[in-house]
Scaffold this active site. Structure first.
Site, PDB file in Angstrom:
ATOM      1  N   GLY A  12      62.186 -19.819 -46.263  1.00 44.52           N
ATOM      2  CA  GLY A  12      62.789 -20.566 -45.151  1.00 44.52           C
ATOM      3  C   GLY A  12      62.053 -20.474 -43.826  1.00 44.52           C
ATOM      4  O   GLY A  12      62.667 -20.583 -42.767  1.00 44.52           O
ATOM      5  N   ARG A  65      70.859 -32.517 -64.095  1.00 44.24           N
ATOM      6  CA  ARG A  65      70.388 -32.859 -62.760  1.00 44.24           C
ATOM      7  C   ARG A  65      71.377 -33.766 -62.017  1.00 44.24           C
ATOM      8  O   ARG A  65      71.625 -33.610 -60.827  1.00 44.24           O
ATOM      9  CB  ARG A  65      69.050 -33.592 -62.911  1.00 44.24           C
ATOM     10  CG  ARG A  65      68.007 -33.190 -61.918  1.00 44.24           C
ATOM     11  CD  ARG A  65      66.711 -33.918 -62.196  1.00 44.24           C
ATOM     12  NE  ARG A  65      65.746 -33.113 -62.925  1.00 44.24           N
ATOM     13  CZ  ARG A  65      65.086 -32.078 -62.428  1.00 44.24           C
ATOM     14  NH1 ARG A  65      65.289 -31.689 -61.193  1.00 44.24           N
ATOM     15  NH2 ARG A  65      64.226 -31.406 -63.149  1.00 44.24           N
ATOM     16  N   MET A  90      63.035 -26.545 -53.716  1.00 46.41           N
ATOM     17  CA  MET A  90      62.199 -26.722 -54.901  1.00 46.41           C
ATOM     18  C   MET A  90      62.955 -27.378 -56.056  1.00 46.41           C
ATOM     19  O   MET A  90      62.982 -26.865 -57.174  1.00 46.41           O
ATOM     20  CB  MET A  90      61.635 -25.362 -55.343  1.00 46.41           C
ATOM     21  CG  MET A  90      60.808 -24.673 -54.277  1.00 46.41           C
ATOM     22  SD  MET A  90      59.411 -25.668 -53.717  1.00 46.41           S
ATOM     23  CE  MET A  90      58.304 -25.466 -55.113  1.00 46.41           C
ATOM     24  N   ASN A 107      61.084 -34.472 -45.947  1.00 49.85           N
ATOM     25  CA  ASN A 107      60.516 -33.307 -46.631  1.00 49.85           C
ATOM     26  C   ASN A 107      59.202 -32.945 -45.960  1.00 49.85           C
ATOM     27  O   ASN A 107      58.590 -33.780 -45.293  1.00 49.85           O
ATOM     28  CB  ASN A 107      60.256 -33.676 -48.106  1.00 49.85           C
ATOM     29  CG  ASN A 107      59.666 -32.536 -48.912  1.00 49.85           C
ATOM     30  OD1 ASN A 107      60.106 -31.390 -48.802  1.00 49.85           O
ATOM     31  ND2 ASN A 107      58.652 -32.842 -49.712  1.00 49.85           N
ATOM     32  N   HIS A 109      55.450 -31.464 -47.133  1.00 47.58           N
ATOM     33  CA  HIS A 109      54.632 -31.187 -48.314  1.00 47.58           C
ATOM     34  C   HIS A 109      53.305 -30.593 -47.844  1.00 47.58           C
ATOM     35  O   HIS A 109      52.695 -31.116 -46.907  1.00 47.58           O
ATOM     36  CB  HIS A 109      54.396 -32.485 -49.100  1.00 47.58           C
ATOM     37  CG  HIS A 109      53.592 -32.274 -50.334  1.00 47.58           C
ATOM     38  ND1 HIS A 109      54.120 -31.721 -51.481  1.00 47.58           N
ATOM     39  CD2 HIS A 109      52.281 -32.494 -50.597  1.00 47.58           C
ATOM     40  CE1 HIS A 109      53.169 -31.624 -52.402  1.00 47.58           C
ATOM     41  NE2 HIS A 109      52.039 -32.093 -51.889  1.00 47.58           N
ATOM     42  N   LEU A 144      58.205 -38.766 -56.451  1.00 41.51           N
ATOM     43  CA  LEU A 144      57.949 -37.416 -55.945  1.00 41.51           C
ATOM     44  C   LEU A 144      56.776 -37.390 -54.959  1.00 41.51           C
ATOM     45  O   LEU A 144      55.694 -37.887 -55.257  1.00 41.51           O
ATOM     46  CB  LEU A 144      57.649 -36.485 -57.129  1.00 41.51           C
ATOM     47  CG  LEU A 144      57.448 -35.006 -56.776  1.00 41.51           C
ATOM     48  CD1 LEU A 144      58.758 -34.390 -56.302  1.00 41.51           C
ATOM     49  CD2 LEU A 144      56.898 -34.244 -57.967  1.00 41.51           C
ATOM     50  N   ASP A 145      57.012 -36.774 -53.786  1.00 36.66           N
ATOM     51  CA  ASP A 145      55.978 -36.595 -52.754  1.00 36.66           C
ATOM     52  C   ASP A 145      55.369 -37.913 -52.284  1.00 36.66           C
ATOM     53  O   ASP A 145      54.182 -37.974 -51.933  1.00 36.66           O
ATOM     54  CB  ASP A 145      54.882 -35.619 -53.232  1.00 36.66           C
ATOM     55  CG  ASP A 145      55.435 -34.232 -53.509  1.00 36.66           C
ATOM     56  OD1 ASP A 145      56.437 -33.859 -52.865  1.00 36.66           O
ATOM     57  OD2 ASP A 145      54.881 -33.528 -54.370  1.00 36.66           O
ATOM     58  N   GLN A 173      50.528 -24.807 -39.128  1.00 35.24           N
ATOM     59  CA  GLN A 173      50.672 -26.196 -38.658  1.00 35.24           C
ATOM     60  C   GLN A 173      52.020 -26.794 -39.066  1.00 35.24           C
ATOM     61  O   GLN A 173      52.618 -27.568 -38.325  1.00 35.24           O
ATOM     62  CB  GLN A 173      49.528 -27.066 -39.202  1.00 35.24           C
ATOM     63  CG  GLN A 173      48.166 -26.683 -38.673  1.00 35.24           C
ATOM     64  CD  GLN A 173      48.107 -26.749 -37.155  1.00 35.24           C
ATOM     65  OE1 GLN A 173      48.540 -27.723 -36.545  1.00 35.24           O
ATOM     66  NE2 GLN A 173      47.580 -25.696 -36.542  1.00 35.24           N
TER      67      GLN A 173
HETATM   68  C1  GRF Z   1      55.989 -24.879 -47.481  1.00 30.91           C
HETATM   69  O1  GRF Z   1      54.633 -24.688 -47.725  1.00 30.91           O
HETATM   70  C2  GRF Z   1      56.352 -26.329 -47.619  1.00 30.91           C
HETATM   71  O2  GRF Z   1      55.333 -27.200 -47.251  1.00 30.91           O
HETATM   72  C3  GRF Z   1      56.613 -26.466 -49.098  1.00 30.91           C
HETATM   73  O3  GRF Z   1      57.223 -25.253 -49.470  1.00 30.91           O
HETATM   74  C4  GRF Z   1      56.861 -24.234 -48.549  1.00 30.91           C
HETATM   75  C5  GRF Z   1      58.153 -23.700 -48.004  1.00 30.91           C
HETATM   76  O4  GRF Z   1      57.977 -22.578 -47.198  1.00 30.91           O
HETATM   77  N1  GRF Z   1      57.405 -27.646 -49.360  1.00 30.91           N
HETATM   78  P1  GRF Z   1      59.192 -22.030 -46.351  1.00 30.91           P
HETATM   79  O5  GRF Z   1      60.335 -21.734 -47.324  1.00 30.91           O
HETATM   80  O6  GRF Z   1      59.565 -23.052 -45.335  1.00 30.91           O
HETATM   81  O7  GRF Z   1      58.680 -20.767 -45.729  1.00 30.91           O
END
Ligand code: GRF
Length: 203
Positions: A12, A65, A90, A107, A109, A144-145, A173
């Site tokens: 998080g 799901r 996830m 989201n 990524h 996805l993505d 970043q």
């Molecule tokens: C990050 O690298 C984000 O881009 C990806 O999962 C990771 C999550 O990290 N989707 P966090 O839980 O926010 O530390």
């Protein structure tokens, strides 16, 4: 007051970056809830300590799901969010879920989309020999993505990088662009138009 719901599965750190920016910059928005599909997600403790309501919708409690996504959507709806922010969440989401939150689901990524969708982005970037890598904030669509790009950050790939050093450079970043993107969307500086995200000034 605009309302934000953040979904996490793990540490998080992006959630935390958004919490910190909202407090430090006195956003006219509130984090209405943090929801995790994993009861053990470390980020839940951080949210609890900050007094943010937390909820757990454990995907293991649902047979498929569709039923998990329906339960998750109904918990999210209770918090009446203007924006649903996936921050290391996830789970692959069903089309029904994505459509329900269309235009208010984003989201982050860890790659420069549309390159390197999916998992292991940092290792794949190194293997591909790209000289620049980064992170992308995007609206979520059923694919996805994919989905309209809200913000991106670019970092160099160094010759001696491994996936950990590169991931750390990208994550730094992420913590800058994600809070800014959330704020720009909530405050209407960025808008979704004809499948692209553009500055409200050129609308
Ligand atoms: C990050 O690298 C984000 O881009 C990806 O999962 C990771 C999550 O990290 N989707 P966090 O839980 O926010 O530390």
């Amino acid at each position: 007051m605009k309302r934000i719901v953040i979904l996490i599965s793990g540490r998080g750190s992006n959630m935390e970056a958004i919490m910190r920016a909202a407090a430090a910059e006195h956003w006219p928005s509130q984090i209405a809830a943090v929801i995790s599909n994993k009861p053990t997600a470390a980020g839940l403790e951080v949210a609890r300590a900050a007094g943010i309501p937390v909820a757990i919708v454990n995907h293991r409690d649902y047979p498929d799901r569709e039923q998990f996504d329906a339960a998750l959507a109904s918990v999210i709806d209770q918090y009446r969010p203007d924006l649903v922010v996936l921050a290391g969440f996830m789970r692959i989401l069903t089309e029904g879920f994505v459509n329900h939150f269309a235009g208010r689901l984003i989201n982050i990524h860890p790659s420069l989309l549309p390159s390197f969708t999916g998992l292991d982005t940092h290792r794949r970037a190194i293997d591909a020999g790209v000289k620049f890598h980064g992170a992308t904030v995007h609206f979520v669509t059923a694919e996805l993505d994919h989905g309209p790009i809200v913000a991106q950050a670019v970092v160099p790939v160094h010759d001696d990088d491994d996936e950990n050093t590169l991931a750390a450079r990208v994550l730094e970043q992420e913590h800058l662009i994600y809070p800014r993107a959330v704020r720009d969307l909530l405050e209407g500086r960025l808008v979704l138009k004809n499948g692209r995200v553009i500055s409200a000034e050129v609308r």
